[in-house]
Design a protein around this motif. Structure first.
Motif, PDB file in Angstrom:
ATOM      1  N   ALA A 378       0.726  -1.147   0.066  1.00 18.08           N
ATOM      2  CA  ALA A 378      -0.108   0.050   0.132  1.00 18.08           C
ATOM      3  C   ALA A 378       0.732   1.351  -0.018  1.00 18.08           C
ATOM      4  N   GLU A 379       1.771   1.207   0.689  1.00 16.61           N
ATOM      5  CA  GLU A 379       2.825   2.400   1.039  1.00 16.61           C
ATOM      6  C   GLU A 379       4.033   2.718  -0.149  1.00 16.61           C
ATOM      7  N   ASN A 380       4.341   1.526  -0.662  1.00 13.16           N
ATOM      8  CA  ASN A 380       5.473   1.599  -1.525  1.00 13.16           C
ATOM      9  C   ASN A 380       5.271   1.562  -2.985  1.00 13.16           C
ATOM     10  N   LEU A 381       4.147   0.616  -3.314  1.00 14.49           N
ATOM     11  CA  LEU A 381       3.871   0.151  -4.830  1.00 14.49           C
ATOM     12  C   LEU A 381       2.643   0.668  -5.155  1.00 14.49           C
ATOM     13  N   LEU A 382       1.532   0.677  -4.259  1.00 13.84           N
ATOM     14  CA  LEU A 382       0.247   1.406  -4.686  1.00 13.84           C
ATOM     15  C   LEU A 382       0.203   2.884  -5.355  1.00 13.84           C
ATOM     16  N   PRO A 383       1.019   3.640  -4.413  1.00 15.49           N
ATOM     17  CA  PRO A 383       1.050   5.098  -4.957  1.00 15.49           C
ATOM     18  C   PRO A 383       1.280   5.524  -6.531  1.00 15.49           C
ATOM     19  N   GLN A 384       1.928   4.346  -7.300  1.00 12.96           N
ATOM     20  CA  GLN A 384       2.168   4.543  -8.530  1.00 12.96           C
ATOM     21  C   GLN A 384       0.793   4.912  -9.527  1.00 12.96           C
ATOM     22  N   SER A 385      -0.212   4.402  -8.831  1.00 14.79           N
ATOM     23  CA  SER A 385      -1.621   4.422  -9.266  1.00 14.79           C
ATOM     24  C   SER A 385      -1.955   5.913  -9.832  1.00 14.79           C
ATOM     25  N   GLN A 386      -1.659   6.624  -8.708  1.00 15.33           N
ATOM     26  CA  GLN A 386      -1.915   8.319  -9.261  1.00 15.33           C
ATOM     27  C   GLN A 386      -1.133   8.743 -10.245  1.00 15.33           C
ATOM     28  N   ALA A 387       0.031   8.315 -10.381  1.00 13.58           N
ATOM     29  CA  ALA A 387       1.180   8.726 -11.600  1.00 13.58           C
ATOM     30  C   ALA A 387       0.230   7.925 -12.791  1.00 13.58           C
ATOM     31  N   LEU A 388       0.000   6.794 -12.515  1.00  8.56           N
ATOM     32  CA  LEU A 388      -0.707   6.297 -13.965  1.00  8.56           C
ATOM     33  C   LEU A 388      -1.843   6.900 -14.416  1.00  8.56           C
ATOM     34  N   ALA A 389      -2.759   7.239 -13.563  1.00  4.79           N
ATOM     35  CA  ALA A 389      -4.073   7.713 -13.893  1.00  4.79           C
ATOM     36  C   ALA A 389      -3.594   9.001 -14.604  1.00  4.79           C
ATOM     37  N   THR A 390      -2.640   9.830 -14.057  1.00  4.90           N
ATOM     38  CA  THR A 390      -2.486  10.922 -14.729  1.00  4.90           C
ATOM     39  C   THR A 390      -1.824  11.021 -16.126  1.00  4.90           C
ATOM     40  N   SER A 391      -1.144   9.927 -16.385  1.00  2.95           N
ATOM     41  CA  SER A 391      -0.655   9.505 -17.595  1.00  2.95           C
ATOM     42  C   SER A 391      -1.719   9.195 -18.659  1.00  2.95           C
ATOM     43  N   ILE A 392      -2.899   8.419 -18.021  1.00  2.00           N
ATOM     44  CA  ILE A 392      -3.855   8.118 -18.914  1.00  2.00           C
ATOM     45  C   ILE A 392      -4.687   9.391 -19.195  1.00  2.00           C
ATOM     46  N   LEU A 393      -5.250  10.187 -18.491  1.00  2.93           N
ATOM     47  CA  LEU A 393      -5.762  11.418 -18.712  1.00  2.93           C
ATOM     48  C   LEU A 393      -5.197  12.469 -19.492  1.00  2.93           C
ATOM     49  N   GLU A 394      -3.928  12.626 -19.335  1.00  4.54           N
ATOM     50  CA  GLU A 394      -3.228  13.759 -19.900  1.00  4.54           C
ATOM     51  C   GLU A 394      -2.042  13.414 -20.901  1.00  4.54           C
ATOM     52  N   SER A 395      -1.939  12.258 -21.286  1.00  4.22           N
ATOM     53  CA  SER A 395      -0.613  12.178 -22.144  1.00  4.22           C
ATOM     54  C   SER A 395      -1.044  11.517 -23.438  1.00  4.22           C
ATOM     55  N   GLY A 396      -2.294  11.566 -23.623  1.00  7.26           N
ATOM     56  CA  GLY A 396      -2.420  10.748 -24.846  1.00  7.26           C
ATOM     57  C   GLY A 396      -2.170  11.564 -26.312  1.00  7.26           C
ATOM     58  N   HIS A 397      -2.345  12.973 -26.203  1.00  6.81           N
ATOM     59  CA  HIS A 397      -1.954  13.738 -27.240  1.00  6.81           C
ATOM     60  C   HIS A 397      -0.263  13.784 -27.528  1.00  6.81           C
ATOM     61  N   SER A 398       0.406  13.918 -26.568  1.00 11.45           N
ATOM     62  CA  SER A 398       1.901  14.116 -26.543  1.00 11.45           C
ATOM     63  C   SER A 398       2.361  12.532 -27.028  1.00 11.45           C
ATOM     64  N   THR A 399       1.710  11.464 -26.773  1.00  9.91           N
ATOM     65  CA  THR A 399       2.021  10.134 -27.245  1.00  9.91           C
ATOM     66  C   THR A 399       1.828  10.075 -28.633  1.00  9.91           C
ATOM     67  N   ASN A 400       0.796  10.687 -29.064  1.00  9.09           N
ATOM     68  CA  ASN A 400       0.645  10.591 -30.447  1.00  9.09           C
ATOM     69  C   ASN A 400       1.068  11.972 -31.562  1.00  9.09           C
ATOM     70  N   ALA A 401       1.757  12.814 -30.659  1.00  7.19           N
ATOM     71  CA  ALA A 401       2.154  14.017 -31.418  1.00  7.19           C
ATOM     72  C   ALA A 401       2.967  13.797 -32.764  1.00  7.19           C
ATOM     73  N   LEU A 402       3.916  13.095 -32.520  1.00  4.69           N
ATOM     74  CA  LEU A 402       4.702  12.902 -33.513  1.00  4.69           C
ATOM     75  C   LEU A 402       4.502  12.018 -34.892  1.00  4.69           C
ATOM     76  N   SER A 403       4.451  12.422 -36.191  1.00  7.19           N
ATOM     77  CA  SER A 403       4.239  11.531 -37.268  1.00  7.19           C
ATOM     78  C   SER A 403       5.142  10.447 -37.400  1.00  7.19           C
ATOM     79  N   ALA A 404       4.919   9.475 -38.148  1.00  8.79           N
ATOM     80  CA  ALA A 404       5.739   8.446 -38.329  1.00  8.79           C
ATOM     81  C   ALA A 404       7.096   8.642 -39.013  1.00  8.79           C
ATOM     82  N   GLU A 405       7.276   9.812 -39.717  1.00  9.48           N
ATOM     83  CA  GLU A 405       8.189  10.255 -40.475  1.00  9.48           C
ATOM     84  C   GLU A 405       9.327  11.046 -39.457  1.00  9.48           C
ATOM     85  N   GLN A 406       8.705  11.372 -38.328  1.00  5.75           N
ATOM     86  CA  GLN A 406       9.703  12.145 -37.098  1.00  5.75           C
ATOM     87  C   GLN A 406      10.237  11.297 -36.447  1.00  5.75           C
ATOM     88  N   PHE A 407       9.865   9.934 -36.447  1.00  9.79           N
ATOM     89  CA  PHE A 407      10.852   8.836 -35.739  1.00  9.79           C
ATOM     90  C   PHE A 407      12.223   8.498 -36.431  1.00  9.79           C
TER      91      PHE A 407
END
Length: 407
Positions: A378-407
């Protein structure tokens, strides 16, 4: 039917531990429709079987090579060639063009089994790491000691071992909960209960498969780390667990496939109803923790509540945006699977904590370890859940920001 073509990645496609090998093969008939709706399932034996059950002539299926792999080297992975001499005799299973449907009956069972395989490999890596940590003497105790002590007394080694132990116990408990739901799905006398148990089991299968196997790689890696330099030497055996675990997130459906299934079929399709059912169950455990009132229960309650709120926000986002911003939603699929594994594993650990408190008098040493492991999770591993939720809610557009040619 006469079957021709080539199949790769066939586990135990060739071996000498049985007189016959019976292959289940997906193939297309000549007039089959395009796509997955045109796949049929066939039984293709290595040796044809006579009417009296005895083995007959050799079928036209042959192993043409064995793969050289990173791990699981005791398991032969074959390339099979069908029909080099006119066609391998195959027997249709069920109806034509329903092969994929039949295969998924096996696949769902296999996915659960691979999740258990991840737990098993992780458990063995943990056992080996504990033994080494008790045997390896190096440096004095940080709190002071007459001489060098075993490394298991050092806080960071305990952190690694507790992380391994916590992930394993949580994953195992969640898998057992899923197995119980599977049994209830088939055995409950009440139809409504059977349907709910089926929904619970189907929701958990991609988590058991995806989370437990990803966990096994992390745990096996920590096992190498506990061994230090000796973990990098093959003779200790620690590296073998790391190599063997690596396939588990790939075969029987990659983690990405499990995560996509968890979002599309298991969360979006029912509008988040099953996910919300789990949230209700977690809230009941929160009430039980509050009623307990012990310091350990309070610590678990604090983190479990925060993680549940994070989980609920992720579910709400996924359901609300799955049609309007599908790529942003699926960009967070891996994070969502991991979040589900953490919160549901923590829920099981909290239930274990409560049970251990009740049963403690029967075996204090065993149950105290259960309580301590649950609190650590609970104290050492579970707190990751809040960071994961932030990633789910906020990182979708940055994940998809680059076109295939930009990689």
């Amino acid at each position: 039917y006469l079957v021709s073509g080539q199949k790769i990645y066939i586990t135990y496609g060739e071996h000498d531990m049985a007189k016959n090998i019976v292959h289940l093969v997906l193939a297309r008939t000549p007039d089959a429709p395009e796509g997955v709706k045109g796949i049929s399932l066939f039984v293709v034996p290595k040796f044809l079987v006579n009417a009296d059950g005895s083995l007959g002539e050799r079928n036209d299926v042959h192993c043409i090579s064995i793969e050289h792999k990173l791990g699981i080297k005791a398991s032969p992975t074959a390339v099979l060639q069908f029909g080099d001499h006119g066609g391998a005799t195959g027997y249709l299973v069920g109806e034509e063009n329903r092969g994929l449907e039949y295969m998924f009956v096996m696949m769902n069972a296999a996915r659960f089994a691979v999740g258990m395989q991840g737990i098993a490999v992780a458990e063995r890596a943990y056992q080996k790491a504990v033994q080494y940590a008790k045997d390896r003497v190096q440096s004095r105790d940080l709190a002071g000691s007459p001489g060098p002590v075993a490394i298991i007394h050092q806080p960071d080694v305990k952190r690694m071992l507790m992380t391994m132990r916590g992930y394993i116990e949580a994953s195992r408990a969640l898998a057992y909960y899923a197995a119980a739901a599977y049994d209830a799905q088939h055995a409950s006398p009440d139809e409504a209960s059977r349907k709910q148990s089926q929904a619970v089991y189907e929701f958990l299968v991609p988590i058991v498969k995806g989370f437990s196997t990803e966990m096994s790689i992390e745990v096996a890696s920590l096992g190498v780390q506990v061994h230090g330099g000796m973990g990098f030497i093959e003779e200790t055996g620690a590296a073998q667990h790391y190599r063997d675990a690596r396939i588990l997130t790939i075969y029987e459906g990659t983690t990405a496939i499990q995560a996509n299934d968890l979002i599309g079929r298991k969360t979006v399709r029912d509008g988040g109803a099953t996910a919300k059912l789990f949230s209700e169950k977690i809230q009941q455990t929160e009430k039980d923790l509050a009623s307990s009132g012990t310091a350990d229960a309070k610590a678990a309650l604090k983190q479990l509540t925060a993680a549940r709120i994070a989980f609920e926000s992720a579910v709400e986002f996924i359901v609300a945006n799955s049609k309007t911003d599908v790529k942003a939603v699926y960009a967070g699929s891996f994070a969502y699977l991991r979040l589900c594994g953490l919160i549901l594993g923590a829920w099981q650990m909290a239930r274990a904590l409560l049970a251990a408190q009740e049963l403690r008098a029967g075996d204090p040493n065993f149950y105290d370890a259960k309580i301590a492991t649950a609190r650590f999770f609970a104290e050492n591993l579970l707190p990751q859940s809040q960071a994961l939720a932030t990633s789910i809610l906020e990182s979708g557009h940055s994940t998809n920001a680059l076109s295939a040619e930009q990689f």
